[in-house]
Design a protein around this motif. Structure first.
Motif, PDB file in Angstrom:
ATOM      1  N   ARG A  27     -60.676  26.816 -48.603  1.00 14.06           N
ATOM      2  CA  ARG A  27     -61.886  26.100 -48.218  1.00 14.06           C
ATOM      3  C   ARG A  27     -61.991  26.169 -46.701  1.00 14.06           C
ATOM      4  O   ARG A  27     -60.992  26.333 -46.001  1.00 14.06           O
ATOM      5  CB  ARG A  27     -61.818  24.661 -48.702  1.00 14.06           C
ATOM      6  N   VAL A  28     -63.213  26.033 -46.165  1.00 11.26           N
ATOM      7  CA  VAL A  28     -63.391  26.172 -44.723  1.00 11.26           C
ATOM      8  C   VAL A  28     -64.395  25.151 -44.194  1.00 11.26           C
ATOM      9  O   VAL A  28     -65.328  24.763 -44.883  1.00 11.26           O
ATOM     10  CB  VAL A  28     -63.831  27.613 -44.346  1.00 11.26           C
ATOM     11  N   LYS A  29     -64.137  24.716 -42.957  1.00 14.07           N
ATOM     12  CA  LYS A  29     -65.031  23.835 -42.216  1.00 14.07           C
ATOM     13  C   LYS A  29     -65.143  24.394 -40.808  1.00 14.07           C
ATOM     14  O   LYS A  29     -64.133  24.768 -40.202  1.00 14.07           O
ATOM     15  CB  LYS A  29     -64.461  22.416 -42.171  1.00 14.07           C
ATOM     16  N   ILE A  30     -66.362  24.469 -40.280  1.00 11.46           N
ATOM     17  CA  ILE A  30     -66.583  25.056 -38.954  1.00 11.46           C
ATOM     18  C   ILE A  30     -67.360  24.070 -38.092  1.00 11.46           C
ATOM     19  O   ILE A  30     -68.386  23.537 -38.513  1.00 11.46           O
ATOM     20  CB  ILE A  30     -67.368  26.375 -39.054  1.00 11.46           C
ATOM     21  N   VAL A  31     -66.855  23.858 -36.883  1.00  3.63           N
ATOM     22  CA  VAL A  31     -67.521  22.985 -35.921  1.00  3.63           C
ATOM     23  C   VAL A  31     -67.772  23.797 -34.659  1.00  3.63           C
ATOM     24  O   VAL A  31     -66.878  24.470 -34.154  1.00  3.63           O
ATOM     25  CB  VAL A  31     -66.647  21.754 -35.580  1.00  3.63           C
ATOM     26  N   THR A  32     -69.016  23.734 -34.156  1.00  4.87           N
ATOM     27  CA  THR A  32     -69.347  24.386 -32.895  1.00  4.87           C
ATOM     28  C   THR A  32     -70.207  23.437 -32.073  1.00  4.87           C
ATOM     29  O   THR A  32     -71.043  22.726 -32.619  1.00  4.87           O
ATOM     30  CB  THR A  32     -70.056  25.737 -33.096  1.00  4.87           C
ATOM     31  N   GLU A  33     -69.971  23.413 -30.782  1.00  5.53           N
ATOM     32  CA  GLU A  33     -70.746  22.532 -29.915  1.00  5.53           C
ATOM     33  C   GLU A  33     -71.721  23.311 -29.036  1.00  5.53           C
ATOM     34  O   GLU A  33     -72.809  22.855 -28.776  1.00  5.53           O
ATOM     35  CB  GLU A  33     -69.813  21.699 -29.049  1.00  5.53           C
ATOM     36  N   ASP A  34     -71.309  24.485 -28.586  1.00  6.62           N
ATOM     37  CA  ASP A  34     -72.131  25.220 -27.632  1.00  6.62           C
ATOM     38  C   ASP A  34     -72.595  26.581 -28.140  1.00  6.62           C
ATOM     39  O   ASP A  34     -73.259  27.316 -27.430  1.00  6.62           O
ATOM     40  CB  ASP A  34     -71.380  25.401 -26.322  1.00  6.62           C
ATOM     41  N   GLY A  35     -72.246  26.941 -29.356  1.00  5.14           N
ATOM     42  CA  GLY A  35     -72.631  28.236 -29.905  1.00  5.14           C
ATOM     43  C   GLY A  35     -71.772  29.390 -29.412  1.00  5.14           C
ATOM     44  O   GLY A  35     -71.972  30.518 -29.822  1.00  5.14           O
ATOM     45  N   LYS A  36     -70.828  29.129 -28.518  1.00  6.19           N
ATOM     46  CA  LYS A  36     -69.956  30.174 -27.992  1.00  6.19           C
ATOM     47  C   LYS A  36     -68.513  30.025 -28.459  1.00  6.19           C
ATOM     48  O   LYS A  36     -67.723  30.936 -28.358  1.00  6.19           O
ATOM     49  CB  LYS A  36     -69.993  30.167 -26.468  1.00  6.19           C
ATOM     50  N   LYS A  37     -68.166  28.842 -28.969  1.00  4.64           N
ATOM     51  CA  LYS A  37     -66.814  28.564 -29.438  1.00  4.64           C
ATOM     52  C   LYS A  37     -66.911  27.872 -30.797  1.00  4.64           C
ATOM     53  O   LYS A  37     -67.709  26.953 -30.972  1.00  4.64           O
ATOM     54  CB  LYS A  37     -66.087  27.660 -28.454  1.00  4.64           C
ATOM     55  N   GLN A  53     -58.257  27.548 -36.241  1.00  3.77           N
ATOM     56  CA  GLN A  53     -58.281  28.631 -35.262  1.00  3.77           C
ATOM     57  C   GLN A  53     -59.535  28.447 -34.420  1.00  3.77           C
ATOM     58  O   GLN A  53     -60.573  28.023 -34.927  1.00  3.77           O
ATOM     59  CB  GLN A  53     -58.325  29.995 -35.909  1.00  3.77           C
ATOM     60  N   VAL A  54     -59.448  28.792 -33.140  1.00  2.00           N
ATOM     61  CA  VAL A  54     -60.614  28.748 -32.262  1.00  2.00           C
ATOM     62  C   VAL A  54     -61.111  30.166 -32.102  1.00  2.00           C
ATOM     63  O   VAL A  54     -60.359  31.056 -31.690  1.00  2.00           O
ATOM     64  CB  VAL A  54     -60.267  28.133 -30.894  1.00  2.00           C
ATOM     65  N   TRP A  55     -62.378  30.380 -32.468  1.00  2.00           N
ATOM     66  CA  TRP A  55     -63.002  31.697 -32.344  1.00  2.00           C
ATOM     67  C   TRP A  55     -64.004  31.629 -31.190  1.00  2.00           C
ATOM     68  O   TRP A  55     -64.768  30.669 -31.066  1.00  2.00           O
ATOM     69  CB  TRP A  55     -63.741  32.078 -33.615  1.00  2.00           C
ATOM     70  N   HIS A  56     -64.021  32.671 -30.345  1.00  2.00           N
ATOM     71  CA  HIS A  56     -64.933  32.739 -29.207  1.00  2.00           C
ATOM     72  C   HIS A  56     -65.918  33.891 -29.402  1.00  2.00           C
ATOM     73  O   HIS A  56     -65.537  34.963 -29.863  1.00  2.00           O
ATOM     74  CB  HIS A  56     -64.145  32.970 -27.905  1.00  2.00           C
ATOM     75  N   LYS A  57     -67.156  33.634 -29.028  1.00  2.00           N
ATOM     76  CA  LYS A  57     -68.193  34.659 -29.112  1.00  2.00           C
ATOM     77  C   LYS A  57     -67.938  35.715 -28.039  1.00  2.00           C
ATOM     78  O   LYS A  57     -67.659  35.383 -26.879  1.00  2.00           O
ATOM     79  CB  LYS A  57     -69.565  34.020 -28.890  1.00  2.00           C
ATOM     80  N   VAL A  58     -68.041  36.958 -28.422  1.00  2.00           N
ATOM     81  CA  VAL A  58     -67.835  38.067 -27.490  1.00  2.00           C
ATOM     82  C   VAL A  58     -69.174  38.385 -26.821  1.00  2.00           C
ATOM     83  O   VAL A  58     -70.181  38.584 -27.492  1.00  2.00           O
ATOM     84  CB  VAL A  58     -67.303  39.319 -28.223  1.00  2.00           C
ATOM     85  N   GLU A  59     -69.175  38.387 -25.510  1.00  2.00           N
ATOM     86  CA  GLU A  59     -70.391  38.746 -24.759  1.00  2.00           C
ATOM     87  C   GLU A  59     -70.541  40.259 -24.745  1.00  2.00           C
ATOM     88  O   GLU A  59     -69.586  40.980 -24.524  1.00  2.00           O
ATOM     89  CB  GLU A  59     -70.315  38.202 -23.332  1.00  2.00           C
TER      90      GLU A  59
END
Length: 60
Positions: A27-37, A53-59
């Motif tokens: 099961r998964v839950k995802i939280v993002t505050e700024d759309g980049k992390k 795990q913390v995933w970061h958006k690649v520019e």
């Protein structure tokens, strides 16, 4: 990831995620505050029994 649903606060939950190394589905839950992390939490039954795990958006 599949079957995610978004709530009013922007949290995605009630979905499933595949661990490609183990071949297990969690099961998964995802939280993002700024759309980049994104904080991606995979768990069994309850979020307390899981790993984040913390995933970061690649520019580009």
């Amino acid at each position: 990831m599949t079957e995610l649903k978004r709530d009013k606060l922007g949290t995605w939950s009630d979905g499933k995620i595949l661990d490609p190394e183990e071949g297990e589905v969690y099961r998964v839950k995802i939280v993002t505050e700024d759309g980049k992390k994104m904080d991606v939490r995979g768990y069994i039954d309850v979020p307390l029994l899981g790993r984040t795990q913390v995933w970061h958006k690649v520019e580009q």
